[in-house]
Motif scaffolding. Structure first.
Motif, PDB file in Angstrom:
ATOM      1  N   TRP A 154       0.836  -1.204   0.000  1.00 17.51           N
ATOM      2  CA  TRP A 154       0.000   0.000   0.000  1.00 17.51           C
ATOM      3  C   TRP A 154       0.872   1.257   0.000  1.00 17.51           C
ATOM      4  O   TRP A 154       0.550   2.252  -0.634  1.00 17.51           O
ATOM      5  N   GLN A 155       1.954   1.198   0.752  1.00 15.23           N
ATOM      6  CA  GLN A 155       2.867   2.344   0.800  1.00 15.23           C
ATOM      7  C   GLN A 155       3.469   2.626  -0.578  1.00 15.23           C
ATOM      8  O   GLN A 155       3.568   3.785  -1.005  1.00 15.23           O
ATOM      9  N   LYS A 156       3.857   1.573  -1.293  1.00 16.18           N
ATOM     10  CA  LYS A 156       4.408   1.737  -2.633  1.00 16.18           C
ATOM     11  C   LYS A 156       3.372   2.347  -3.581  1.00 16.18           C
ATOM     12  O   LYS A 156       3.708   3.166  -4.439  1.00 16.18           O
ATOM     13  N   ASP A 157       2.122   1.933  -3.418  1.00 14.51           N
ATOM     14  CA  ASP A 157       1.052   2.464  -4.254  1.00 14.51           C
ATOM     15  C   ASP A 157       0.893   3.969  -4.043  1.00 14.51           C
ATOM     16  O   ASP A 157       0.735   4.741  -5.001  1.00 14.51           O
ATOM     17  N   ILE A 158       0.960   4.388  -2.788  1.00 13.00           N
ATOM     18  CA  ILE A 158       0.847   5.820  -2.486  1.00 13.00           C
ATOM     19  C   ILE A 158       2.035   6.585  -3.050  1.00 13.00           C
ATOM     20  O   ILE A 158       1.887   7.690  -3.589  1.00 13.00           O
ATOM     21  N   GLU A 159       3.221   6.018  -2.931  1.00 16.88           N
ATOM     22  CA  GLU A 159       4.403   6.678  -3.481  1.00 16.88           C
ATOM     23  C   GLU A 159       4.289   6.827  -4.998  1.00 16.88           C
ATOM     24  O   GLU A 159       4.719   7.828  -5.570  1.00 16.88           O
ATOM     25  N   SER A 160       3.714   5.830  -5.666  1.00 21.94           N
ATOM     26  CA  SER A 160       3.541   5.894  -7.110  1.00 21.94           C
ATOM     27  C   SER A 160       2.575   7.016  -7.487  1.00 21.94           C
ATOM     28  O   SER A 160       2.809   7.768  -8.455  1.00 21.94           O
ATOM     29  N   GLN A 161       1.491   7.128  -6.725  1.00 22.96           N
ATOM     30  CA  GLN A 161       0.530   8.209  -6.983  1.00 22.96           C
ATOM     31  C   GLN A 161       1.170   9.579  -6.743  1.00 22.96           C
ATOM     32  O   GLN A 161       0.883  10.543  -7.457  1.00 22.96           O
ATOM     33  N   LYS A 162       2.030   9.651  -5.744  1.00 21.99           N
ATOM     34  CA  LYS A 162       2.714  10.909  -5.460  1.00 21.99           C
ATOM     35  C   LYS A 162       3.633  11.311  -6.618  1.00 21.99           C
ATOM     36  O   LYS A 162       3.739  12.502  -6.962  1.00 21.99           O
ATOM     37  N   LYS A 163       4.267  10.330  -7.252  1.00 19.67           N
ATOM     38  CA  LYS A 163       5.128  10.626  -8.396  1.00 19.67           C
ATOM     39  C   LYS A 163       4.306  11.151  -9.569  1.00 19.67           C
ATOM     40  O   LYS A 163       4.738  12.050 -10.298  1.00 19.67           O
ATOM     41  N   ASP A 164       3.101  10.569  -9.746  1.00 20.04           N
ATOM     42  CA  ASP A 164       2.226  11.054 -10.815  1.00 20.04           C
ATOM     43  C   ASP A 164       1.822  12.503 -10.565  1.00 20.04           C
ATOM     44  O   ASP A 164       1.755  13.316 -11.506  1.00 20.04           O
ATOM     45  N   LEU A 165       1.551  12.829  -9.324  1.00 24.15           N
ATOM     46  CA  LEU A 165       1.197  14.198  -8.978  1.00 24.15           C
ATOM     47  C   LEU A 165       2.361  15.147  -9.262  1.00 24.15           C
ATOM     48  O   LEU A 165       2.171  16.247  -9.799  1.00 24.15           O
ATOM     49  N   ASP A 166       3.544  14.724  -8.900  1.00 28.09           N
ATOM     50  CA  ASP A 166       4.724  15.551  -9.133  1.00 28.09           C
ATOM     51  C   ASP A 166       4.939  15.785 -10.625  1.00 28.09           C
ATOM     52  O   ASP A 166       5.321  16.880 -11.061  1.00 28.09           O
ATOM     53  N   LYS A 167       4.663  14.772 -11.428  1.00 22.03           N
ATOM     54  CA  LYS A 167       4.803  14.898 -12.890  1.00 22.03           C
ATOM     55  C   LYS A 167       3.790  15.901 -13.430  1.00 22.03           C
ATOM     56  O   LYS A 167       4.124  16.714 -14.310  1.00 22.03           O
ATOM     57  N   LEU A 168       2.560  15.843 -12.911  1.00 21.31           N
ATOM     58  CA  LEU A 168       1.546  16.811 -13.346  1.00 21.31           C
ATOM     59  C   LEU A 168       1.993  18.238 -13.063  1.00 21.31           C
ATOM     60  O   LEU A 168       1.821  19.139 -13.893  1.00 21.31           O
ATOM     61  N   TYR A 169       2.560  18.436 -11.890  1.00 21.05           N
ATOM     62  CA  TYR A 169       2.991  19.784 -11.524  1.00 21.05           C
ATOM     63  C   TYR A 169       4.154  20.253 -12.402  1.00 21.05           C
ATOM     64  O   TYR A 169       4.172  21.398 -12.869  1.00 21.05           O
TER      65      TYR A 169
END
Length: 225
Positions: A55-70
């Motif tokens: 679950w932690q890895k999944d959240i980290e992956s979503q965080k990377k997607d957010l960073d890419k959007l920004y």
């Protein structure tokens, strides 16, 4: 006269209750020690650790997607029209909110990790409690305390320790009585720290029309989170 009668009745009651109180037996067990000896409990902890890490890895992956959007927004901001800017800002804010909601769903109070822990450990706990009840009945104990619980026991007489009897009831008795079980990850699962999520990647108060925003989340001034 009434006061004297009251004292006499109290004294009589104490005399009657004293033999009963002396006849009552009590004992204590260490439930954490007992569960630490049970293979099923160790397996449950390992499964919880694996789920938590995934679950932690999944959240980290979503965080990377957010960073890419920004980063994409920041790189293209100068060529975007105001409507396009607002659309991109809304996408970033939506992604940020989704990550927070997912994180709370997994690691929050009564989240999936909490429910999974209950699901996996309850059968083991029930088995321990049943064994404690059997020992209490066999040894005619009126009260059984849990040494590993919230009850503070400043001194414990080993004569009243029935932990080994519970282990015998579970078929886990050891030749070395009451030796401490191995401590570590097998006994507890530590809920991971909240990831350095979207609120570290993006800030909430950046003006929507900033041409060269710092490392913050662009958002319209009129929009409230």
């Amino acid at each position: 006269m009434r006061k004297l009668l009251t004292w006499m009745m109290a004294a009589l009651l104490l005399c009657v209750m004293a033999p009963v109180a002396q006849a009552q037996k009590f004992g204590y067990v260490d439930s954490e020690f007992i569960m630490g000896k049970m293979p099923a409990y160790g397996q449950a902890q390992q499964e919880l650790n694996t789920l938590s890490a995934n679950w932690q890895k999944d959240i980290e992956s979503q965080k990377k997607d957010l960073d890419k959007l920004y980063r994409n927004y920041q790189a293209e901001e100068v060529v975007l029209t105001e409507p396009m800017k607002k659309k991109r800002q809304d996408e970033i804010l939506k992604k940020e909110q989704d990550i927070k909601a997912y994180q709370n769903k997994i690691f929050g109070f009564e989240g999936q990790l909490f429910k999974k822990r209950q699901e996996l450990t309850k059968p083991v706990q029930d088995q321990v409690f049943e064994a404690i009840e059997k020992v209490a009945k066999k040894k005619q104990l009126a009260v059984v305390f849990d040494k590993s619980g919230d009850l503070t026991m400043l001194y414990t007489n080993p004569a009243h320790d029935y932990t080994e009897f519970v282990l015998e009831e579970l078929g886990l008795a050891s030749p070395e009585r009451n030796q401490a079980a191995q401590k570590g990850a097998v006994n507890t699962v530590t809920t991971p720290q909240a990831p350095a999520g979207a609120d570290e990647t993006v800030a909430e108060d950046a003006p929507a029309k900033a041409k060269t925003p710092a490392r913050t989340t662009p958002r319209p001034a009129s929009r409230k989170k």
